[in-house]
Motif scaffolding. Structure first.
Motif, PDB file in Angstrom:
ATOM      1  N   ARG A  32       3.375   3.599  13.079  1.00  0.00           N
ATOM      2  CA  ARG A  32       3.035   4.820  12.330  1.00  0.00           C
ATOM      3  C   ARG A  32       4.979   5.329  11.818  1.00  0.00           C
ATOM      4  O   ARG A  32       5.829   4.526  12.398  1.00  0.00           O
ATOM      5  CB  ARG A  32       2.831   5.629  12.924  1.00  0.00           C
ATOM      6  N   GLY A  33       5.172   5.976  11.042  1.00  0.00           N
ATOM      7  CA  GLY A  33       6.506   6.289  10.374  1.00  0.00           C
ATOM      8  C   GLY A  33       6.501   7.486   9.599  1.00  0.00           C
ATOM      9  O   GLY A  33       5.717   7.589   9.113  1.00  0.00           O
ATOM     10  N   ARG A  34       7.810   7.440   8.807  1.00  0.00           N
ATOM     11  CA  ARG A  34       7.848   8.031   7.704  1.00  0.00           C
ATOM     12  C   ARG A  34       9.194   7.121   6.582  1.00  0.00           C
ATOM     13  O   ARG A  34      10.387   6.624   7.127  1.00  0.00           O
ATOM     14  CB  ARG A  34       8.716   9.564   8.550  1.00  0.00           C
ATOM     15  N   CYS A  35       9.383   7.271   5.356  1.00  0.00           N
ATOM     16  CA  CYS A  35      10.501   7.106   4.474  1.00  0.00           C
ATOM     17  C   CYS A  35       9.936   7.607   3.272  1.00  0.00           C
ATOM     18  O   CYS A  35       8.938   7.567   2.552  1.00  0.00           O
ATOM     19  CB  CYS A  35       9.906   5.276   4.272  1.00  0.00           C
TER      20      CYS A  35
ATOM     21  N   VAL B 134       7.551  10.653   3.195  1.00  0.00           N
ATOM     22  CA  VAL B 134       6.010  10.387   3.007  1.00  0.00           C
ATOM     23  C   VAL B 134       5.736   9.332   4.632  1.00  0.00           C
ATOM     24  O   VAL B 134       6.199   8.802   5.211  1.00  0.00           O
ATOM     25  CB  VAL B 134       5.640   8.997   2.082  1.00  0.00           C
ATOM     26  N   SER B 135       4.474  10.367   5.772  1.00  0.00           N
ATOM     27  CA  SER B 135       3.773  10.218   6.623  1.00  0.00           C
ATOM     28  C   SER B 135       3.029   9.151   6.576  1.00  0.00           C
ATOM     29  O   SER B 135       2.224   9.215   5.385  1.00  0.00           O
ATOM     30  CB  SER B 135       3.398  10.843   7.415  1.00  0.00           C
ATOM     31  N   PHE B 136       3.505   7.688   6.586  1.00  0.00           N
ATOM     32  CA  PHE B 136       2.325   7.138   6.454  1.00  0.00           C
ATOM     33  C   PHE B 136       1.853   5.873   8.150  1.00  0.00           C
ATOM     34  O   PHE B 136       2.536   5.990   8.484  1.00  0.00           O
ATOM     35  CB  PHE B 136       3.014   6.076   6.072  1.00  0.00           C
ATOM     36  N   ALA B 137       0.413   5.357   7.543  1.00  0.00           N
ATOM     37  CA  ALA B 137       0.235   3.765   8.813  1.00  0.00           C
ATOM     38  C   ALA B 137       0.148   2.652   8.340  1.00  0.00           C
ATOM     39  O   ALA B 137      -0.380   2.887   6.808  1.00  0.00           O
ATOM     40  CB  ALA B 137      -1.012   4.643   9.500  1.00  0.00           C
ATOM     41  N   ALA B 138       0.208   1.872   9.213  1.00  0.00           N
ATOM     42  CA  ALA B 138       0.458   0.705   8.073  1.00  0.00           C
ATOM     43  C   ALA B 138       0.232  -0.466   9.664  1.00  0.00           C
ATOM     44  O   ALA B 138      -0.445  -0.281  10.290  1.00  0.00           O
ATOM     45  CB  ALA B 138       1.986   0.010   7.674  1.00  0.00           C
ATOM     46  N   ASN B 139      -0.791  -1.758   8.529  1.00  0.00           N
ATOM     47  CA  ASN B 139      -0.713  -2.571   9.903  1.00  0.00           C
ATOM     48  C   ASN B 139      -0.006  -3.599   9.335  1.00  0.00           C
ATOM     49  O   ASN B 139      -0.758  -5.103   9.682  1.00  0.00           O
ATOM     50  CB  ASN B 139      -2.315  -2.628  10.142  1.00  0.00           C
ATOM     51  N   GLY B 140       0.606  -4.104   8.354  1.00  0.00           N
ATOM     52  CA  GLY B 140       0.961  -5.513   8.527  1.00  0.00           C
ATOM     53  C   GLY B 140       0.190  -6.081   7.164  1.00  0.00           C
ATOM     54  O   GLY B 140       1.171  -6.415   6.699  1.00  0.00           O
TER      55      GLY B 140
ATOM     56  N   ASP C 272      -6.661   4.580  17.624  1.00  0.00           N
ATOM     57  CA  ASP C 272      -5.391   4.246  17.681  1.00  0.00           C
ATOM     58  C   ASP C 272      -5.027   3.076  15.932  1.00  0.00           C
ATOM     59  O   ASP C 272      -4.429   2.639  15.356  1.00  0.00           O
ATOM     60  CB  ASP C 272      -4.844   3.052  19.194  1.00  0.00           C
ATOM     61  N   ASP C 273      -6.742   3.185  15.863  1.00  0.00           N
ATOM     62  CA  ASP C 273      -7.041   2.031  14.794  1.00  0.00           C
ATOM     63  C   ASP C 273      -7.350   3.193  13.719  1.00  0.00           C
ATOM     64  O   ASP C 273      -7.386   1.932  12.585  1.00  0.00           O
ATOM     65  CB  ASP C 273      -8.377   1.217  15.076  1.00  0.00           C
TER      66      ASP C 273
END
Length: 236
Positions: A57-60, A63-69, A17-18
């Motif tokens: 996780r998202g898509r914008c 582009v599929s991406f992972a983010a942490n703030g 998950d990290d």
């Protein structure tokens, strides 16, 4: 505390998950982005970027991406097509996706170009890649001093595969005073100069990370120290 850190691990521990991104070089199957480059060494490894903060996780903008703030990581790959056109589309999508997700500041981009030194309609493919990248960044409002650190390496096959890291806050672009900035190279190096910084420094509360570009043993804009790896490393 740094919001992200890279490591190289065996395939069976490259998940969790990290994980912001997992990059597989020459490995199939791959739970991440697959790059067509053969690994050297006896034990295949996966490049994993992990986060100490919760990952979403998202898509914008495609582009599929992972983010942490604090940071986001994403990837885009196109299998074939005319190099300038493909590269321009990839970079337009990359910039739009990062801005859409709320991480508008590119820190580092890893480019993988099929047959990077091949002749492509009477011009080296890397030079066509550079032209497409320049056009896309210019169309999205980038000026030369804002270019992120980046690298471009050759891989098997055709097309362009890119992964990147972007931040909510801007990094500091750094140049080597002994070298001409890549984006100021003379026309002998191609119709458009390479659009990247020698390094980008990202600072967060509690620490900083230096993203070094794919750069070489150059003084001015001329390669130096052929055959001497130690001197090449010192110069870089």
């Amino acid at each position: 505390m740094l919001p992200v850190h890279p490591e190289y691990v065996c395939v069976d521990v490259a998940t969790g998950d990290d994980v912001l991104a997992a990059i597989c070089f020459g490995l199939e199957p791959c739970r991440g982005m697959a790059i067509g480059a053969r690994q050297l060494g006896p034990s295949p490894l996966v490049e994993v970027w992990r986060s100490p903060l919760p990952v979403t996780r998202g898509r914008c903008s495609g582009v599929s991406f992972a983010a942490n703030g604090s940071v986001m990581m994403g990837n885009i790959a196109v299998d074939g097509g005319e190099t300038e056109i493909v590269t321009a589309r990839v970079y337009e999508q990359l910039v739009d996706g990062a801005r859409c997700a709320g991480y508008p500041h590119l820190l580092r981009v890893w480019n993988h170009v099929g047959g990077i030194n091949a002749d492509d309609r009477n011009l080296e493919r890397y030079k066509r890649f550079s032209a497409g990248r320049y056009e896309a960044l210019t169309s999205r409002g980038y000026a030369a001093p804002e270019y992120p650190a980046a690298s471009a390496v050759g891989v098997a096959g055709e097309g362009v595969a890119v992964y990147f890291i972007a931040s909510r806050t801007p990094g500091l672009q750094v140049e080597n005073p002994r070298q001409v900035a890549a984006y100021e190279y003379p026309p002998a190096y191609g119709p458009r100069s390479p659009s990247f910084a020698r390094a980008t420094v990202a600072e967060w509360d509690g620490g900083a990370m230096i993203f070094v570009a794919g750069t070489s043993s150059v003084v001015g804009h001329t390669t130096q120290h052929a055959g001497d790896v130690g001197k090449q490393l010192d110069e870089t």
